[in-house]
Design a protein around this motif. Structure first.
Motif, PDB file in Angstrom:
ATOM      1  N   ALA A 149      43.210-105.880   8.165  1.00  0.00           N
ATOM      2  CA  ALA A 149      42.223-106.171   9.205  1.00  0.00           C
ATOM      3  C   ALA A 149      42.689-107.309  10.098  1.00  0.00           C
ATOM      4  N   GLY A 150      43.317-108.322   9.478  1.00  0.00           N
ATOM      5  CA  GLY A 150      43.836-109.440  10.269  1.00  0.00           C
ATOM      6  C   GLY A 150      44.935-108.994  11.214  1.00  0.00           C
ATOM      7  N   LYS A 151      45.810-108.132  10.732  1.00  0.00           N
ATOM      8  CA  LYS A 151      46.903-107.626  11.569  1.00  0.00           C
ATOM      9  C   LYS A 151      46.359-106.883  12.782  1.00  0.00           C
ATOM     10  N   GLN A 152      45.283-106.130  12.578  1.00  0.00           N
ATOM     11  CA  GLN A 152      44.670-105.403  13.689  1.00  0.00           C
ATOM     12  C   GLN A 152      44.090-106.346  14.737  1.00  0.00           C
ATOM     13  N   GLN A 153      43.704-107.555  14.297  1.00  0.00           N
ATOM     14  CA  GLN A 153      43.129-108.546  15.207  1.00  0.00           C
ATOM     15  C   GLN A 153      44.177-109.558  15.688  1.00  0.00           C
ATOM     16  N   GLY A 154      45.428-109.346  15.270  1.00  0.00           N
ATOM     17  CA  GLY A 154      46.498-110.244  15.681  1.00  0.00           C
ATOM     18  C   GLY A 154      46.473-111.573  14.975  1.00  0.00           C
ATOM     19  N   THR A 155      46.015-111.557  13.735  1.00  0.00           N
ATOM     20  CA  THR A 155      45.946-112.801  12.973  1.00  0.00           C
ATOM     21  C   THR A 155      46.385-112.530  11.532  1.00  0.00           C
ATOM     22  N   SER A 156      46.321-113.552  10.682  1.00  0.00           N
ATOM     23  CA  SER A 156      46.761-113.406   9.289  1.00  0.00           C
ATOM     24  C   SER A 156      45.589-113.015   8.387  1.00  0.00           C
ATOM     25  N   GLY A 157      45.904-112.647   7.147  1.00  0.00           N
ATOM     26  CA  GLY A 157      44.877-112.310   6.183  1.00  0.00           C
ATOM     27  C   GLY A 157      44.000-113.493   5.847  1.00  0.00           C
ATOM     28  N   GLU A 158      44.602-114.695   5.743  1.00  0.00           N
ATOM     29  CA  GLU A 158      43.831-115.895   5.436  1.00  0.00           C
ATOM     30  C   GLU A 158      42.840-116.219   6.546  1.00  0.00           C
ATOM     31  N   GLU A 159      43.289-116.087   7.801  1.00  0.00           N
ATOM     32  CA  GLU A 159      42.391-116.359   8.922  1.00  0.00           C
ATOM     33  C   GLU A 159      41.291-115.297   8.998  1.00  0.00           C
ATOM     34  N   MET A 160      41.635-114.070   8.656  1.00  0.00           N
ATOM     35  CA  MET A 160      40.633-112.998   8.648  1.00  0.00           C
ATOM     36  C   MET A 160      39.576-113.280   7.582  1.00  0.00           C
ATOM     37  N   ALA A 161      40.008-113.818   6.453  1.00  0.00           N
ATOM     38  CA  ALA A 161      39.060-114.155   5.393  1.00  0.00           C
ATOM     39  C   ALA A 161      38.061-115.206   5.884  1.00  0.00           C
ATOM     40  N   GLN A 162      38.539-116.197   6.620  1.00  0.00           N
ATOM     41  CA  GLN A 162      37.651-117.234   7.147  1.00  0.00           C
ATOM     42  C   GLN A 162      36.678-116.651   8.174  1.00  0.00           C
TER      43      GLN A 162
END
Length: 397
Positions: free
Chosen positions: A310-323
């Motif tokens: 999901a983070g990759k789809q938003q152009g970010t990392s998994g950790e940032e997606m978790a936040q």
């Protein structure tokens, strides 16, 4: 002994033997009629080109399963073999085993095969008017052997075995049930859609391997159904287990719901009749009460991979997606108007996102809650619903 007396005894013996033979001969058509009378809510029928009786065995040749109602459809079952059939008191029948022919269906580039299909210990009631389990069609075991689905010469799905068992109490006022599906395998590597393929690879779901298990009970006097376990356990994904208990699902309610369903099927084009029957069904459901429930998920890596994807789809990392997820949950819960319960949910989700092990949602009210009360709280005061149900959300316990 005189010849006249001997002749009379012989004729009497012959008469009794003939009468006994007729009394014990199986009536295959009556058996089929009672199977259809007992089958569910009358939503389908089983017919046969011919019914052949050979001693205690019955053969339904050219059997066909036909659904009723507006979208009627039929499935050819082939020849069904009913082994060791006996007529019981009250016109009921017991069947040691019903064997179904193997399924071998092919259409264009796809094929489906199923083998070792049977029902064992089948009870066909003489009448469906009773209020105990003897008035229902039941079985000791339902079984399916290996299932295979092949597309373009490649096996895309298979199942090793499926089995379900019922155990009726001696007083016929309660029963327990268990079921399991083992060796479930699916090959998703051949999916052609680009977006789906990307998600499958990112989530490491090119192959799926798992099983499904279930067990529970039903008590007729209170209409209490307890499902202790309904678990879906898949490698590299996790295990989702559902458990719940409701009461009020009595035999009377079952029969009323079946009758309402038959009414709906008999007038599929009558919109007013359908609406009236639908409202009647909702009214019947309000006779039931909620006892408790639990939904629990134990993670096996899918959460972290899902956040990464999901983070990759938003152009970010998994950790940032978790936040981001942790920040979005309170906002979404605020719209649901759940009061203080929203804080409990947010805290549990945060703990789970930080260390994905398990997430549990449970509802255990102090006493059974009637369904109408739940519906009223949900519509009129949703913030009171968690308290009404005794709801809790916990993580990693």
């Amino acid at each position: 002994m005189t010849q006249s007396r001997a002749t009379k005894l012989f004729l009497a013996g012959t008469f009794l033997t003939t009468l006994s033979g007729h009394a014990w001969a199986l009536d295959g058509q009556d058996l089929l009629k009672k199977i259809n009378a007992a089958y569910a809510a009358g939503s389908a029928t089983i017919s046969a080109e011919s019914v052949e009786v050979d001693g205690s065995d019955v053969l339904l040749k050219g059997a066909k399963f036909t659904t009723l109602g507006e979208n009627q459809s039929s499935v050819n079952l082939g020849d069904l073999t009913l082994t060791n059939v006996s007529e019981e008191d009250g016109g009921a029948y017991s069947i040691e085993r019903i064997d179904f022919p193997p399924v071998n269906f092919t259409e264009e580039k796809s094929s489906v095969t199923v083998d070792d299909l049977y029902l064992a210990g089948v009870w066909v009631p003489g009448s469906t008017e009773g209020n105990d389990l003897s008035s229902m069609m039941l079985y000791d075991e339902a079984h399916s052997g290996q299932v295979k689905v092949v597309v373009d010469g490649k096996e895309v799905f298979s199942m090793e075995e499926a089995s379900g068992t019922l155990d009726v109490a001696e007083d016929e006022k309660s029963m327990t049930f268990e079921g399991d599906i083992t060796g479930i395998k699916a090959d998703l590597a051949s999916v052609e859609d680009a977006k789906s393929k990307e998600a499958i690879e990112a989530l490491n779901l090119k192959t799926i391997d798992g099983e499904v298990t279930m067990k529970g009970s039903w008590e007729l006097a209170t209409g209490t159904i307890k499902v202790e376990e309904y678990a879906f356990d898949f490698a590299n994904v996790g295990m989702l287990n559902l458990a719940f208990s409701v009461s009020g699902y009595t035999m009377d309610l079952v029969k009323q719901m079946q009758e309402t369903a038959r009414t709906m099927q008999s007038q599929p084009q009558n919109e007013q009749a359908q609406q009236a029957a639908g409202l009647a069904m909702l009214g019947l459901m309000q006779q039931m009460s909620f006892n408790n429930a639990e939904i629990r998920f134990e993670d096996d890596g899918i959460t972290s991979r899902g956040l990464e994807f999901a983070g990759k789809q938003q152009g970010t990392s998994g950790e940032e997606m978790a936040q981001m997820v942790k920040a979005m949950v309170p906002i979404m819960l605020g719209q649901a108007n759940l009061g203080a319960f929203a804080n409990e949910v947010s805290a549990a989700v945060n703990s789970y996102i930080d260390d994905p092990k398990s997430l549990t949602i449970s509802a255990t009210p102090e006493k059974a809650v009637p369904f109408p009360m739940i519906m009223g709280a949900a519509m009129g005061a949703p913030d009171t619903l968690p308290k009404v149900l005794g709801a809790k959300v916990t993580a990693n316990d």
